[in-house]
Design an enzyme around this catalytic site. Structure first.
Site, PDB file in Angstrom:
ATOM      1  N   GLY A  46       0.821  -1.204   0.000  1.00  0.00           N
ATOM      2  CA  GLY A  46       0.000   0.000   0.000  1.00  0.00           C
ATOM      3  C   GLY A  46       0.851   1.249   0.000  1.00  0.00           C
ATOM      4  N   GLY A  57      -0.210   4.449  -0.565  1.00  0.00           N
ATOM      5  CA  GLY A  57      -1.083   5.611  -0.552  1.00  0.00           C
ATOM      6  C   GLY A  57      -0.421   6.758   0.184  1.00  0.00           C
ATOM      7  N   LYS A  58      -1.237   7.668   0.663  1.00  0.00           N
ATOM      8  CA  LYS A  58      -0.730   8.885   1.315  1.00  0.00           C
ATOM      9  C   LYS A  58       0.201   8.572   2.480  1.00  0.00           C
ATOM     10  CE  LYS A  58      -4.059  11.215   2.885  1.00  0.00           C
ATOM     11  NZ  LYS A  58      -5.311  11.987   2.827  1.00  0.00           N
ATOM     12  N   SER A 101       0.016   7.754  13.754  1.00  0.00           N
ATOM     13  CA  SER A 101      -0.401   9.155  13.711  1.00  0.00           C
ATOM     14  C   SER A 101       0.768  10.025  13.261  1.00  0.00           C
ATOM     15  CB  SER A 101      -0.889   9.610  15.093  1.00  0.00           C
ATOM     16  OG  SER A 101      -1.291  10.957  15.063  1.00  0.00           O
ATOM     17  N   LYS A 147      -5.192   4.032  19.280  1.00  0.00           N
ATOM     18  CA  LYS A 147      -5.268   4.994  18.172  1.00  0.00           C
ATOM     19  C   LYS A 147      -6.709   5.453  17.957  1.00  0.00           C
ATOM     20  CE  LYS A 147      -3.836   7.293  14.500  1.00  0.00           C
ATOM     21  NZ  LYS A 147      -4.981   7.468  13.608  1.00  0.00           N
ATOM     22  N   HIS A 204      -7.262   8.013  20.512  1.00  0.00           N
ATOM     23  CA  HIS A 204      -6.492   9.182  20.084  1.00  0.00           C
ATOM     24  C   HIS A 204      -7.294  10.025  19.087  1.00  0.00           C
ATOM     25  CE1 HIS A 204      -3.979  10.967  16.879  1.00  0.00           C
ATOM     26  NE2 HIS A 204      -3.069  11.210  17.798  1.00  0.00           N
ATOM     27  N   GLU A 235      -8.925  13.747  19.306  1.00  0.00           N
ATOM     28  CA  GLU A 235      -8.668  14.718  18.224  1.00  0.00           C
ATOM     29  C   GLU A 235      -9.964  15.405  17.808  1.00  0.00           C
ATOM     30  OE1 GLU A 235      -8.113  13.688  13.696  1.00  0.00           O
ATOM     31  OE2 GLU A 235      -6.262  13.241  14.800  1.00  0.00           O
ATOM     32  N   ARG A 285     -19.940  16.884  12.998  1.00  0.00           N
ATOM     33  CA  ARG A 285     -19.431  16.469  11.684  1.00  0.00           C
ATOM     34  C   ARG A 285     -20.531  15.821  10.853  1.00  0.00           C
ATOM     35  NH1 ARG A 285     -13.116  14.656  12.011  1.00  0.00           N
ATOM     36  NH2 ARG A 285     -12.444  16.226  13.509  1.00  0.00           N
TER      37      ARG A 285
END
Length: 300
Positions: free
Chosen positions: A7, A9-10, A121, A171, A174, A178, A268
């Site tokens: 992978g 990706g970003k 992260s 996570k 976390h 956030e 959101r």
């Protein structure tokens, strides 16, 4: 050490490049060829298939999977269970739901393949500054993979936090935190703007950046936003990814009070409403996500 990355990706590309620069021998695979070509231009080695990647690694193979959560990761891990042997190591560095991770860990354990989960992260700045890595897995095998996490981390920002599933659980929390932090910051600026639109929010942010109790990276990002962005062109739609919802659901299941995170999640979800997309608060949330995570921002 030698490691396979699945992978590009970003986040996966950043991890592959950082490990390559740190001297690890990385072999990477991605379904589409363009990221593979980009990693080769960077100096890394790639494989054209998952099978070729596995074959290119030595005995006691170590493979880091960095794919979207859900079925994509599920299918890849199932595929790896059929390709790897006892003693090999798989690390899921994506944002998988911790209950899925616990279940998957048992399946790998049944084949005597070691399985670690890493909550990762750092966003788009991780390659340069290092990541924060929350890891779950077998503490007896941990020393074998510790050098990878050490070189990916921002200093001492890594560690084995518990058994399989623990990394993804921590996570998840976390990311829930956030949500709440971002919402409080965005609401605060929205309140100032509602009281007096002539107050310079960039100046306020500059004041808050040093010496204040709320100084933080998120406040730093807000200064960049106020100084560089035309907020009138931004649509305040804020995508709610899985982690916030997972945190709220798990908190309620455990009888924990997660009201702040729950309310930030609700904001959101409600940002799909066009009237809410006009709010400074929601525009700031969208832009903060863009700054730290590279998430797309809708503009008029």
């Amino acid at each position: 050490m030698e490691i396979g990355i699945i992978g590009l990706g970003k986040m996966g590309m950043q991890i592959a490049r950082r490990l390559h620069v740190k001297g690890h021998r990385v072999v990477a695979w991605n379904r589409s060829p363009e990221p593979r070509a980009a990693f080769e231009r960077f100096g890394g080695k790639t494989a054209s298939t998952v099978e070729d990647l596995v074959a290119a690694l030595p005995r006691r193979k170590v493979i880091w999977v960095m794919l979207p959560s859900g079925e994509t990761t599920e299918e890849m891990l199932k595929r790896l269970r059929g390709l790897l042997s006892a003693g090999d190591i798989v690390i899921d560095g994506g944002n998988s739901f911790f209950e899925d991770t616990v279940r998957r860990g048992k399946k790998f354990q049944a084949r005597k393949i070691h399985f670690f989960d890493s909550g990762t992260s750092g966003g788009v700045w991780g390659e340069k500054n290092g990541f924060a890595l929350m890891v779950g897995g077998d503490k007896k095998i941990w020393p074998q993979v510790r050098p990878v996490f050490c070189d990916l981390a921002a200093g001492k920002s890594f560690g084995l936090v518990g058994p399989s599933g623990s990394g993804h659980f921590v996570k998840m929390v976390h990311n829930g935190i956030e949500y709440g932090m971002m919402e409080a910051i965005a609401e605060g600026y929205g309140l100032i703007d509602r009281w007096d639109k002539n107050i310079d929010l960039a100046q306020v942010t500059k004041i808050w950046q040093n010496g204040s109790v709320i100084r933080s990276w998120l406040i730093d990002l807000c200064r960049d936003i106020f100084e560089k962005e035309d907020l009138s062109s931004v649509v305040g739609f804020v995508k709610a990814t899985g982690e916030g919802g997972w945190t709220v659901k798990t908190g309620r299941k455990l009888g924990a009070d997660v009201r702040v995170i729950a309310e930030s999640l609700r904001v959101r979800v409600e940002s799909v409403d066009r009237k809410n997309q006009k709010l400074l608060r929601n525009k700031l949330l969208a832009l903060m996500r863009n700054r730290f995570g590279g998430h797309a921002v809708t503009r008029k």
